[in-house]
Design an enzyme around this catalytic site. Sequence first.
Site, PDB file in Angstrom:
ATOM      1  N   CYS A   1       0.868  -1.192   0.000  1.00  0.00           N
ATOM      2  CA  CYS A   1       0.000   0.000   0.000  1.00  0.00           C
ATOM      3  C   CYS A   1       0.906   1.243   0.000  1.00  0.00           C
ATOM      4  O   CYS A   1       1.645   1.439  -0.950  1.00  0.00           O
ATOM      5  CB  CYS A   1      -0.967  -0.027   1.177  1.00  0.00           C
ATOM      6  SG  CYS A   1      -0.188  -0.212   2.790  1.00  0.00           S
TER       7      CYS A   1
ATOM      8  N   ARG B  38      -2.197  -0.845   5.421  1.00  0.00           N
ATOM      9  CA  ARG B  38      -3.413  -1.356   4.784  1.00  0.00           C
ATOM     10  C   ARG B  38      -3.152  -2.743   4.203  1.00  0.00           C
ATOM     11  O   ARG B  38      -4.015  -3.620   4.218  1.00  0.00           O
ATOM     12  CB  ARG B  38      -3.864  -0.396   3.666  1.00  0.00           C
ATOM     13  CG  ARG B  38      -4.550   0.847   4.162  1.00  0.00           C
ATOM     14  CD  ARG B  38      -4.892   1.781   3.016  1.00  0.00           C
ATOM     15  NE  ARG B  38      -3.734   2.518   2.507  1.00  0.00           N
ATOM     16  CZ  ARG B  38      -3.782   3.401   1.513  1.00  0.00           C
ATOM     17  NH1 ARG B  38      -4.913   3.643   0.887  1.00  0.00           N
ATOM     18  NH2 ARG B  38      -2.693   4.044   1.119  1.00  0.00           N
TER      19      ARG B  38
END
Lengths: 151, 375
Positions: free
Chosen positions: B332, B337
């Site tokens: 990410c 994430r």
Amino acid sequence: MYPTKLNKIINLFETLPEDERRETLVSYADNAKKQEPRESEKFDLVDVRKDEDCTDTVGVYLLVDENGKAHIRMTLGPEVQTLTRSMTAILCKGLEGSTPQEILDLPSDFVTRIVGAELVRVRSQTIYYVLTRIKSICKVYLDRQRMAQVA
Amino acid sequence: MALGSALVPSAGDGVSPSRTFLNITSQRRSNAPRKACFGERPKPARGTHALPRTLIRRLEMGTPRRRIPDEIVKSLARLQERPEISHSMSTHPTQYAHPEALVETDWLEKHLNDDGIRIIESNEDILLYDTGHIPGAVHIDWRADLQDPVIRDYISPEKFARLCSRHGITPDTTCIFYGDKANWWACYALWAFRLFGHEKVKILNGGRDKWKAERRPMTREVPKYPETNYPVPKKRFDKEIRAFFDEALAQSKGGKPLIDVRSPGEYKGEITHMPEYPQEGVLRGGHIPGAKSMPWKTATNDDATFKPANELAKIYLEQCGVKPGTDTIVYCRIGERSSHTWFVLTYLLGLDNVRNYDGSWTEWGNKVGAPIEKT
């Protein structure tokens, strides 16, 4: 250099050890709701929006009284982060009674003195967001005043 | 066949985190008092084996084995002996591969005071824990506690041992992570714990959002646990669950699965920061050549819980082209994430060889000589 009320808050934070600083910030965050507009209040300018720099909607309400003093109220969406809530309460209280021009001239260096170095990080840059929004509404107010004078 | 053998723990092989997981599971299953905690692994539905159904049918019908390569026959035999393995690799699973890696809010509320567990909150909002948390939960700050202050890297094994000891954690403690943003940061902290080989890790399904929405108890009381003496991990499992720039580049050049879990705008190069977040200092927008876009949130329901196994399989196996047994890298911006997606692929879909490229776009997007793609 800073408005008196804000200066007192800055001085308070600078004397606090880290754990008490956090507690006090949370305590201010708890009070953010008290900065919302009251029923009877009428404002000169209202700026409610959700933009890219914050995780939820933030509303800024500006009332300038007959003495030229600014009174700021704010509304925050539920996703707004805790530090942003803290800064909302701190700024609404600290800037109460300042003039729009004093607010516009305010340097932003006091933010780190309140929040402390440990809590300032990339993802918490939004602590400056509230100040930016308050300055923004004051600038619009002053620009309109100047325009009205010219006209 | 690689699919079966990759997940079968060999004798004495307790090194790789992904391999040790099955060993842990079998220990847990034999530990009667903890059965409710870890849950029983459900039997797979018939026909959910990862091997081609035609091969299974041929074996069941007694088709001469000489027509099937020996290694496949051996793998299939192993799968039939260990149904949980075939279940974990299913392309149409009806259950999570490792359901014991999740706990539900209802269960946790009833087990807040259990011995042997430690509830850990990890958030993006750095003051959120201070505003109230699950009773008994300790706070782990993704930056202050898990990242080295000088080098862009995670803390040393010595510091990890000190962190665990401070929170009364031992290698036998089951750490249950939860947090804001549908467990983004909780998964990041869990991944970091796995980096140091801590085996007993779980996620609270739905995280802080669901717990709060259900009006379950919260407190501001910060718990104190007797300090432990967590042994310094002998190694960090970087090689097993973490990818670095050169490995991500090789993955890209080799056409192997790379999943970009950022927002579509970031993937396309239209923006260089997350929507609703400030710019974090990336020079170029775009994605790693060959990476498939699958935003992390695709794996979650509206209440922040994980989607069911069959939906996850559809998303990652069908739409992203991830194949069991193939190296997969997720990324990410800074690896938080993608930790969420790493957890989904590793624990909920049971895929082996999934690594998190935590250098992610803040490294790739700024790196001199790194190719990018914009679509």
